[in-house]
Design an enzyme around this catalytic site. Sequence first.
Site, PDB file in Angstrom:
ATOM      1  N   ARG A  45       0.750  -1.103  -0.202  1.00  0.00           N
ATOM      2  CA  ARG A  45       0.032  -0.024  -0.053  1.00  0.00           C
ATOM      3  C   ARG A  45       0.823   1.231   0.096  1.00  0.00           C
ATOM      4  O   ARG A  45       0.585   2.246  -0.649  1.00  0.00           O
ATOM      5  CB  ARG A  45      -0.993   0.023   1.365  1.00  0.00           C
ATOM      6  CG  ARG A  45      -1.721  -1.050   1.391  1.00  0.00           C
ATOM      7  CD  ARG A  45      -3.087  -1.284   0.651  1.00  0.00           C
ATOM      8  NE  ARG A  45      -2.646  -1.697  -0.724  1.00  0.00           N
ATOM      9  CZ  ARG A  45      -2.435  -3.063  -1.147  1.00  0.00           C
ATOM     10  NH1 ARG A  45      -2.356  -3.888   0.007  1.00  0.00           N
ATOM     11  NH2 ARG A  45      -2.160  -3.335  -2.374  1.00  0.00           N
ATOM     12  N   VAL A  56      -5.170   7.095   4.255  1.00  0.00           N
ATOM     13  CA  VAL A  56      -4.052   6.877   4.853  1.00  0.00           C
ATOM     14  C   VAL A  56      -2.975   7.088   4.069  1.00  0.00           C
ATOM     15  O   VAL A  56      -1.721   7.111   4.494  1.00  0.00           O
ATOM     16  CB  VAL A  56      -3.881   5.443   5.423  1.00  0.00           C
ATOM     17  CG1 VAL A  56      -4.790   5.174   6.625  1.00  0.00           C
ATOM     18  CG2 VAL A  56      -3.965   4.175   4.379  1.00  0.00           C
ATOM     19  N   HIS A  93      -7.561   7.836  10.586  1.00  0.00           N
ATOM     20  CA  HIS A  93      -7.120   6.555  10.669  1.00  0.00           C
ATOM     21  C   HIS A  93      -5.575   6.204  10.466  1.00  0.00           C
ATOM     22  O   HIS A  93      -5.271   5.078   9.978  1.00  0.00           O
ATOM     23  CB  HIS A  93      -7.912   5.829   9.471  1.00  0.00           C
ATOM     24  CG  HIS A  93      -9.436   5.795   9.540  1.00  0.00           C
ATOM     25  ND1 HIS A  93     -10.336   5.740   8.533  1.00  0.00           N
ATOM     26  CD2 HIS A  93     -10.136   5.907  10.901  1.00  0.00           C
ATOM     27  CE1 HIS A  93     -11.570   5.687   9.123  1.00  0.00           C
ATOM     28  NE2 HIS A  93     -11.442   5.749  10.458  1.00  0.00           N
ATOM     29  N   LEU A 145     -19.767  10.285  -5.551  1.00  0.00           N
ATOM     30  CA  LEU A 145     -20.169   9.818  -7.031  1.00  0.00           C
ATOM     31  C   LEU A 145     -21.372   9.583  -6.887  1.00  0.00           C
ATOM     32  O   LEU A 145     -22.299   9.675  -7.987  1.00  0.00           O
ATOM     33  CB  LEU A 145     -19.322   8.517  -7.146  1.00  0.00           C
ATOM     34  CG  LEU A 145     -19.334   7.744  -8.296  1.00  0.00           C
ATOM     35  CD1 LEU A 145     -18.603   8.852  -9.461  1.00  0.00           C
ATOM     36  CD2 LEU A 145     -18.557   6.615  -8.444  1.00  0.00           C
TER      37      LEU A 145
END
Length: 235
Positions: A61, A95, A111, A204
């Site tokens: 990530r 994050v 977070h 969205l």
Amino acid sequence: MHIPPKASIVVLTGAGISAESGLATFRDNGGLWADHDIRDVATPEGFHRNPDLVFDFYNMRRREAAKASPNAAHNALARLENAWDGPFLLITQNVDSLHEKAGSKNVLHMHGKLNSALCYECGSHQQWDGDLDDGEVCTSCARAALRPDIVWFGEMPYDMERIEEALGGAELFVSIGTSGTVYPAAGFVMEAAGNGARTVEVNLQATGNPLFEDCYEGPAATTVPAFVEALLAGR
């Protein structure tokens, strides 16, 4: 839209804004949780059971986030913060550091952050930009007790006192690219509305939450810049 020129603005952003920079979301169809059990990679128990798996997951990530660039929505929020005369706070559930890359300064990562490591012995946080692996030593206590600085399931999000204080004084609350289903962030609109703030959703697709007075539907990279320009023009 017209709000007082020095009104206090609180913005909440979620995965939808980062998805348009190519970063995978966690909860959507095909998201990261589709390929990983959250009990394995997003809980303290999973970390202590198989730390190598967790380190590998967040190292991937971190590499992906490092390559990503801010999109027009991130840039517009940085412009809003810079141009606005009143208090401005950006709270993000994300994050990654795309808001900071775009130039936002007053950002709270509730977070946690990929480019940070947390020492589970002394509680210190430290900048960490490369891979984080088992055995890395904390610069504060010199113990090999570092983990990803991510708020996992069952843990308390960061900066909640500052967030609640900001929501209590907000005159405009804007939620961008978030499903509105994950608490405590899902309750922010209720707190803000209860204190008299005008509430806006930019997503969205509308979540249908009746606490939002206004809703702008469409991709964040299109709707957020348009919303920011309208807000600044209406000062």
